[in-house]
Each structure stands twice: as structure tokens, then as C-alpha cells.
Design an enzyme around this catalytic site. Structure first.
Site, PDB file in Angstrom:
ATOM      1  N   GLY A  36      -2.013 -19.438  39.528  1.00  0.00           N
ATOM      2  CA  GLY A  36      -2.221 -18.892  41.145  1.00  0.00           C
ATOM      3  C   GLY A  36      -3.183 -17.987  41.089  1.00  0.00           C
ATOM      4  N   ALA A  39      -5.913 -12.435  46.623  1.00  0.00           N
ATOM      5  CA  ALA A  39      -6.793 -11.766  46.980  1.00  0.00           C
ATOM      6  C   ALA A  39      -7.500 -10.661  46.014  1.00  0.00           C
ATOM      7  CB  ALA A  39      -6.590 -10.825  48.402  1.00  0.00           C
ATOM      8  N   GLU A  42      -5.847 -13.212  39.858  1.00  0.00           N
ATOM      9  CA  GLU A  42      -5.167 -14.434  39.515  1.00  0.00           C
ATOM     10  C   GLU A  42      -4.175 -14.373  38.205  1.00  0.00           C
ATOM     11  OE1 GLU A  42      -8.502 -17.073  38.226  1.00  0.00           O
ATOM     12  OE2 GLU A  42      -9.032 -15.713  36.626  1.00  0.00           O
ATOM     13  N   ASP A 152       8.477  -7.513  49.948  1.00  0.00           N
ATOM     14  CA  ASP A 152       7.546  -8.792  50.179  1.00  0.00           C
ATOM     15  C   ASP A 152       8.386 -10.034  49.769  1.00  0.00           C
ATOM     16  OD1 ASP A 152       5.586 -10.360  51.293  1.00  0.00           O
ATOM     17  OD2 ASP A 152       4.456 -10.061  49.489  1.00  0.00           O
TER      18      ASP A 152
END
Length: 486
Positions: A36, A39, A42, A152
Site C-alpha cells: 500500500g 501521501a 508506503e 481515523d
């Protein structure tokens, strides 16, 4: 699964046969593929060459020009990860730093992201949503017991292991709201707009627990309905105003059965003080309901005991409810790779056997290992590539140049911004979703053999459900070149 000791040492670079850079993650460990990206960095899969054990390595480089990402915020994330040890929370094995780059060694969740199990506009079986929701609650309740607010919670940050166990991940926005019995209000406005609580979006000081509980409720909506209820919970959002006015006679609420809808009415209350607590949610009639597990089946072509790690690896099959089964499901779901067994590889076909594949590879021994090479006009053959099995992909027998041209034509038709990636093996596509939020994904072409290509789509940023909708639109425009895989 590797232990923390696997992370000892530094990251070393060594060249492969073609002279291209290949990363060896400490002695005997190697970075095999990207799981994945976001911003600020990774996540790569690191594999022990001797044992086949896997860890996920989150790689983040601190850049002073990137707002919000500092050494302090990364150290805070590491401190929080060190505090946590729970079945429904991703395990942290250790960290290493090299200059401004941080390497966080995490449990490898081989079942992918929760959003991969959510079919756009359809959702998932209510029993399966019930299964995932209760595990999510257990994980969040544990975080709160440790004084940690996640801030989040969304399907992209909820991973699954090989037996459908929820693993809460990505603690980059987390904070400690309770220490030594003393609790504080939070003030930072953060999270993903459709999932955050109204008090957080308004920029008010807020209590951590009700805010996280709200986000869990939105995840439940996404699982049951396959869509999000609003852009953001504000007075300027018509959908949210209708919800507050107790108008539930439009989607997504009309897709949800009475019992879970009754629970959502208690969880998604505007006032945090009136919102259901964890104990109240768990005591609700729907939470206490029992759904029958019909079966636990292995991935297609893989026996339940064939995992390299020697553990049972399978997917839950939950008894369908009539309300879910009656929904219009005549089209090919975007979460089924076109051309797999039970799906007609031609122009639209009917769904037969539901075959699952995942954003992350299911197990080390299930990685597609062959002479796959990035396929671009003029590309040269590279050494063996390892490519994750993915939901968002299709196969074609058309020439590579024709496929590249078609993809660019389709992106232009939908007015998407397209550019060639720096490594010249992918198209980087930028657009906005229906909520005008940025959405970025990559389209890559891989050569499986001389007469077969695989076209793979990877979300880089943006909402996962919206990404799957866009993939489906692109795939539908390419139906005439899609074929069945071998």
C-alpha cells in the site's frame, strides 16, 4: 509470523542481475512488493527467504515540507503502538531509523482491507457485517481502555487476517486522551470527513470515546449499504440534515434492516452525550443476535491447511438474509476479478461462484510467482516479479500497446488526469469522487505470458468504495478486450 528480532540491523541495497536496485531488509530478509502507499510513504512486504515468514514494513520519510509529518509525530505513533497488544489490533514488532526514514515492523494481515469486502452500492451480508462490527468494537474498546483514541477509523484502516479476524491499523492520527486516570478533551480536527463525528468536524473540543464510536457507526453503514450516508455531518449537508430530522426513507437507510438501523439511530446521534456507549451497543438486540456460519472455505485452489505458516486460512460464509439476497445483483460485482471461475469473461456475464482475492496477498505461497514483467511500450524484461492477487484487475490477450492506448482513451473520456509514473511502468490517474475529494490510483500492465496480460489497478489515495466504483466504470469500457485467465 516473524518476531521483533527480525528487524535488527539496517536496510541494505543490493543490485539484482539486471542492475536495478533491489532492497534487502536486513540479513536474510527481502522486500518483495508494495502492499500500500499513501501521501507520506508506503507499506512493503518483507519476506524471510529461509522460512517464508512475512512482516509488513511501513516506510515513512520525514520531509520538513510535508505538513503534519514530523519526527515527533512518528515517535508518538511508535509509542502508542508499543502500548497495544490485542487480537483486533495490528501487532507492532519494532522500528528502525535510517536518517530521516522510519521503518515500522508490523503484523502482516494477509486478508487485505475491510473495504475490499464491501461491494459498492450493495455492501455485504448482514451476518458478515455483524461479525466484523463486533470485532471492531472489541478492538476500539481495548484502545479506549488503554487511553488511546484512534481518530481515523474507516474500512481502509481495518485489516483482516486469513481467517477474517479484524485488525485495526494505521495509528498515525492516534493520541492518548487518558493517562494515570486523568482524561482530557481533544481539539485536533482530523480524520476522514464522511467518517468523523459532527463535533470533530465543527472544530470543537471533544471527548475521544464518542467520536471513535461515531466512526464505527459509519463503518457499519458502509458494510450494510455499500455507500456512505453523507459528505460530512454538517448543517450544510442535506443528507445529514434529513438524518437529524429522522427522515430514513432514502438510501442508504432503506437498504438496512430494522434491527441494525435501530442501533444506528442510537450510535449516530448528533449530541455526543446522547450517543450510545460501548456497553449499550453490545447490549443492543442486534449486537446480541446470532448469525449462522454456513462454512469457512479456503481461497480458490488452496486447501484450508495449505498455508505456508501452517495455519488454517479461510473466509467466513454467513447465512444470507432475504433482504440482502433480494437486492439487484445482476451485474458483475467490481470486487470479483472478471474471468475467474463462475464469472463470464465476456461482455457482462452472470455471477456464479463468488471468488475472493485481496488487496494484499493472502499468503506468501499464494503470491503469483512467474515471469511477470511490467509491460510498457519498449519495456525490457526484468527478473521474476511478485504480484499481489487483487480485486481490481482484469486479463486481456490484446497487444500491450493497444491496452495502453485504450486505458488512456478511457481516462480521457471520463476527464481523469493521467500521467506516466516516474518508473514508466504505470499510469497515475487523478480525479475526484462524487464528494469532490481527491482520488488517485495507478493502472499497470503485467505480462503473464506471450499471449496474456494482466491489467492491475491500485488505489493510492482516496475513498476505497469510490475507487471501486471508478474501477468498475473503467472495466466496463474495456469489456471487449477482457478475457478469462488461465
Amino acid at each position: 509470523m516473524a518476531t521483533a528480532g527480525a528487524g535488527a540491523g539496517v536496510v541494505k541495497e543490493k543490485a539484482n542481475a539486471s542492475g536495478e536496485g533491489r532492497t534487502s531488509f536486513v540479513e536474510g530478509w527481502e522486500f518483495m512488493q508494495t502492499l500500500g502507499e499513501g501521501a507520506y510513504g508506503e507499506v512493503k512486504l518483507a519476506v524471510c527467504k529461509e522460512s517464508g515468514d512475512c512482516v509488513a514494513v511501513k516506510i515513512v520519510t520525514v520531509d520538513g515540507g510535508k505538513e503534519g509529518l514530523t519526527h515527533e509525530s512518528l515517535r508518538k505513533e511508535v509509542c502508542i503502538l508499543k502500548m497495544l497488544r490485542h487480537t483486533n489490533v495490528i501487532k507492532f514488532f519494532g522500528q528502525r531509523t535510517q536518517g530521516s526514514t522510519y521503518y515500522l515492523l508490523l503484523e502482516y494481515a494477509d486478508g487485505g482491507e475491510l473495504f475490499d469486502r464491501i461491494e459498492p452500492d450493495l455492501g455485504m451480508e448482514p451476518g458478515l457485517a455483524h461479525h466484523f462490527f463486533l470485532q471492531l468494537l472489541n478492538g476500539v474498546e481495548y484502545l479506549h481502555s488503554r487511553g488511546v483514541a484512534h481518530r481515523d477509523i474507516k474500512p481502509e484502516n481495518i485489516l483482516l487476517d486469513g481467517v477474517d479476524t479484524v485488525k485495526i491499523s494505521d495509528f498515525g492520527l492516534s493520541t492518548v486522551f487518558r493517562h494515570m486516570g486523568k482524561e482530557r478533551k481533544l481539539s485536533r480536527r482530523c480524520g476522514t470527513p464522511p467518517y468523523i463525528a459532527p463535533e470533530v468536524h465543527a472544530g470543537l473540543d471533544y471527548s475521544a470515546e464518542p467520536a471513535d464510536i461515531w466512526s464505527c457507526g459509519i463503518v457499519l453503514v458502509a458494510m450494510l449499504a455499500g455507500e456512505l450516508p453523507w459528505d460530512a455531518p454538517t448543517s450544510g449537508c442535506a443528507e445529514y440534515c434529513e438524518w437529524c430530522a429522522q427522515n430514513f426513507f432514502f438510501p442508504p437507510w432503506t437498504k438496512i434492516s430494522n434491527e441494525p438501523l435501530a442501533l444506528l439511530k442510537k450510535v449516530l446521534r448528533h449530541a455526543p452525550s446522547k450517543r450510545y456507549t460501548m456497553d449499550q451497543i453490545k447490549s443492543h438486540v442486534w449486537s446480541r443476535k446470532t448469525y449462522a456460519v454456513v462454512d469457512q472455505v479456503a481461497e480458490e485452489g488452496v486447501s484450508p491447511t495449505s498455508s505456508r505458516h501452517g495455519r488454517h486460512s479461510s473466509r467466513l460464509v454467513i447465512d444470507s438474509s432475504p433482504r440482502y439476497a433480494d437486492r439487484d445483483n445482476s451485474d458483475i460485482p467490481s470486487s470479483l476479478p472478471v474471468g475467474r471461475e463462475g464469472v463470464d469473461g465476456g461482455g457482462g456475464g452472470e455471477v456464479g461462484v463468488a471468488v475472493e482475492s485481496f488487496t494484499q496477498p493472502s499468503r506468501y505461497d499464494e503470491l503469483v510467482i512467474s515471469t511477470q514483467v511490467p509491460c510498457t511500450p519498449g519495456a525490457t524484461e526484468t527478473p521474476v516479479q511478485r504480484l499481489t492477487l487483487r480485486l481490481t484487475r482484469f486479463y486481456t490477450a490484446s497487444p500491450c500497446q493497444k491496452v495502453w492506448t485504450r486505458l488512456q482513451q478511457v481516462m480521457k473520456k471520463f476527464s481523469y488526469d493521467v500521467r506516466i509514473s516516474p518508473d514508466k511502468v504505470s499510469l497515475v490517474v487523478s480525479t475526484t469522487d462524487k464528494r469532490s475529494q481527491p482520488l488517485v490510483f495507478k493502472a499497470s500492465i503485467y505480462g503473464l505470458r506471450s499471449d496474456l496480460l494482466l491489467v492491475d489497478f491500485r488505489r493510492s489515495s482516496g475513498d476505497g468504495i469510490e475507487f471501486k466504483k471508478i474501477f468498475k466504470k473503467v472495466r466496463d469500457q474495456c469489456q471487449d478486450i477482457i478475457v478469462k485467465p488461465p
